[in-house]
Write an enzyme that holds these catalytic residues in place. Structure first.
Site, mmCIF file in Angstrom:
data_model
loop_
_atom_site.group_PDB
_atom_site.id
_atom_site.type_symbol
_atom_site.label_atom_id
_atom_site.label_comp_id
_atom_site.label_asym_id
_atom_site.label_seq_id
_atom_site.Cartn_x
_atom_site.Cartn_y
_atom_site.Cartn_z
ATOM 1 N N ASN A 9 0.883 -1.169 0.000
ATOM 2 C CA ASN A 9 0.000 0.000 0.000
ATOM 3 C C ASN A 9 0.921 1.220 0.000
ATOM 4 O O ASN A 9 1.512 1.543 1.022
ATOM 5 C CB ASN A 9 -0.887 -0.025 1.257
ATOM 6 C CG ASN A 9 -1.720 1.229 1.411
ATOM 7 O OD1 ASN A 9 -1.773 2.069 0.506
ATOM 8 N ND2 ASN A 9 -2.368 1.378 2.554
ATOM 9 N N LYS A 11 0.232 4.271 -0.240
ATOM 10 C CA LYS A 11 -0.361 5.462 0.387
ATOM 11 C C LYS A 11 -0.070 6.699 -0.487
ATOM 12 O O LYS A 11 0.021 6.570 -1.694
ATOM 13 C CB LYS A 11 0.149 5.623 1.824
ATOM 14 C CG LYS A 11 -0.047 4.329 2.639
ATOM 15 C CD LYS A 11 0.158 4.484 4.102
ATOM 16 C CE LYS A 11 -0.088 3.142 4.789
ATOM 17 N NZ LYS A 11 0.066 3.213 6.240
ATOM 18 N N HIS A 96 -9.366 1.259 4.985
ATOM 19 C CA HIS A 96 -8.109 1.505 5.699
ATOM 20 C C HIS A 96 -8.365 2.477 6.856
ATOM 21 O O HIS A 96 -9.158 3.416 6.720
ATOM 22 C CB HIS A 96 -7.053 2.068 4.742
ATOM 23 C CG HIS A 96 -5.680 1.995 5.330
ATOM 24 N ND1 HIS A 96 -5.242 2.887 6.281
ATOM 25 C CD2 HIS A 96 -4.672 1.112 5.141
ATOM 26 C CE1 HIS A 96 -4.005 2.548 6.643
ATOM 27 N NE2 HIS A 96 -3.640 1.477 5.963
ATOM 28 N N GLU A 98 -6.728 4.839 7.908
ATOM 29 C CA GLU A 98 -6.459 6.249 7.578
ATOM 30 C C GLU A 98 -7.659 6.869 6.870
ATOM 31 O O GLU A 98 -7.965 8.046 7.062
ATOM 32 C CB GLU A 98 -5.175 6.347 6.739
ATOM 33 C CG GLU A 98 -3.949 6.056 7.600
ATOM 34 C CD GLU A 98 -2.764 5.449 6.871
ATOM 35 O OE1 GLU A 98 -2.727 5.473 5.630
ATOM 36 O OE2 GLU A 98 -1.873 4.930 7.571
ATOM 37 N N GLU A 168 -5.224 -4.795 10.555
ATOM 38 C CA GLU A 168 -4.175 -3.808 10.785
ATOM 39 C C GLU A 168 -4.442 -3.062 12.087
ATOM 40 O O GLU A 168 -5.244 -2.117 12.102
ATOM 41 C CB GLU A 168 -4.136 -2.790 9.644
ATOM 42 C CG GLU A 168 -3.887 -3.394 8.278
ATOM 43 C CD GLU A 168 -3.304 -2.365 7.305
ATOM 44 O OE1 GLU A 168 -2.259 -2.660 6.735
ATOM 45 O OE2 GLU A 168 -3.888 -1.275 7.162
ATOM 46 N N GLY A 174 2.886 2.205 10.857
ATOM 47 C CA GLY A 174 3.881 3.267 10.709
ATOM 48 C C GLY A 174 4.580 3.633 12.011
ATOM 49 O O GLY A 174 5.264 4.648 12.085
ATOM 50 N N SER A 214 3.731 -2.149 10.412
ATOM 51 C CA SER A 214 5.177 -2.273 10.644
ATOM 52 C C SER A 214 5.713 -3.662 10.314
ATOM 53 O O SER A 214 6.605 -4.180 10.986
ATOM 54 C CB SER A 214 5.532 -1.897 12.088
ATOM 55 O OG SER A 214 5.158 -0.554 12.338
#
Ligand code: 13P
Length: 252
Positions: A9, A11, A96, A98, A168, A174, A214
């Site tokens: 991904n 991003k 996701h 985000e 996730e 991250g 991660s």
């Protein structure tokens, strides 16, 4: 038997030129040294049509990171599932954290997106996962169950078969803080059990459940060795061919 997959991904990284260069490098590397799993790269919309031109899609699948919750029309700035499909992409990431967090995507909105993606013959990588606060309150199982019920458990068994789940944990994205392989396995097994409750054991056994957060070449072998972890959805480590290949090679 369910498919093992390593998906990237990207991003909001990589301008067009850099993205094409990365996709070309991956294409060459993986065409020469065939992976032992499915590989997918999910890129910003602007890259899709160019990358689809040269990508060997027998080796690397191509996907978007999002699509609109409306079919077509006066929605300035949006990109529909049909448009994604027309680029040559076959996948789309939906849900996701985000998108849920920064762009207020609710379970209802995601439900619409999933339906439109499937209608346009895209395979959906559907993301679920709890925040740190929810994990500390031991609510992770409740959270992932509600996310599945809110957006994908309305599907028929046949359509659910086109969904790849990505677990996730938000606290691992991250942050360099990976879930331990035992923590990840525990919740992956739980996710598979609720899929079995809803759709039966066969569908649950056939569902690919990826881990994301991660994940890198150094921890991928331990994560992927767990029976209910079928691969990874990779952010930062998908932005360099060597790093991404290192994770793909964890299946060798
Ligand atoms: P990182 O691998 O950078 O933690 O990101 C994970 C992710 O969000 C993939 O969708």
């Amino acid at each position: 038997m369910r498919k093992k997959i390593v998906a990237g991904n990207w991003k909001m990284n990589m301008n067009l030129q850099d993205g094409i260069a990365l996709a070309k490098e991956l294409n060459e590397t993986l065409t020469q040294d065939k992976p032992n799993c499915g590989v997918v790269i999910c890129t910003p919309f602007i890259h899709l049509a160019s990358i689809a031109q040269f990508l060997n899609q027998d080796v690397i699948g191509l996907g978007a990171e999002n699509c609109a919750d409306k079919e077509k029309g006066a929605y300035t700035g949006e990109v529909s599932a049909e448009m994604v499909k027309s680029t040559g992409a076959q996948y789309v990431i939906l849900g996701h954290s985000e998108r849920r967090g920064y762009y207020n995507e609710t379970p209802e909105i995601l439900k619409e997106k999933v339906l439109l993606a499937l209608k346009n013959d895209l395979k959906v990588i559907f993301c679920i996962g709890e925040s740190l606060e929810e994990r500390e309150a031991n609510k992770q199982n409740e959270v992932v169950k509600a996310e599945l019920e809110g957006s994908v458990f309305n599907l028929s068994a046949e359509d659910f078969g086109k969904i790849i789940i990505a677990y996730e944990p938000i606290w691992a994205i991250g942050t360099g803080k990976t879930a331990t392989s035992d923590q990840a396995e525990e919740i992956h097994a739980y996710i598979r059990s609720i899929i079995a409750d809803k759709y039966g054991k066969q569908v649950a056994d056939d569902t690919t459940i990826l881990y994301g957060g991660s994940c890198k070449a150094s921890n991928a072998p331990e994560l992927f060795a767990k029976p209910d972890i079928d691969g990874g959805l990779i952010g930062g480590a998908s932005l360099k061919a060597a790093d991404f290949k290192g994770i793909i090679d964890a299946w060798k």
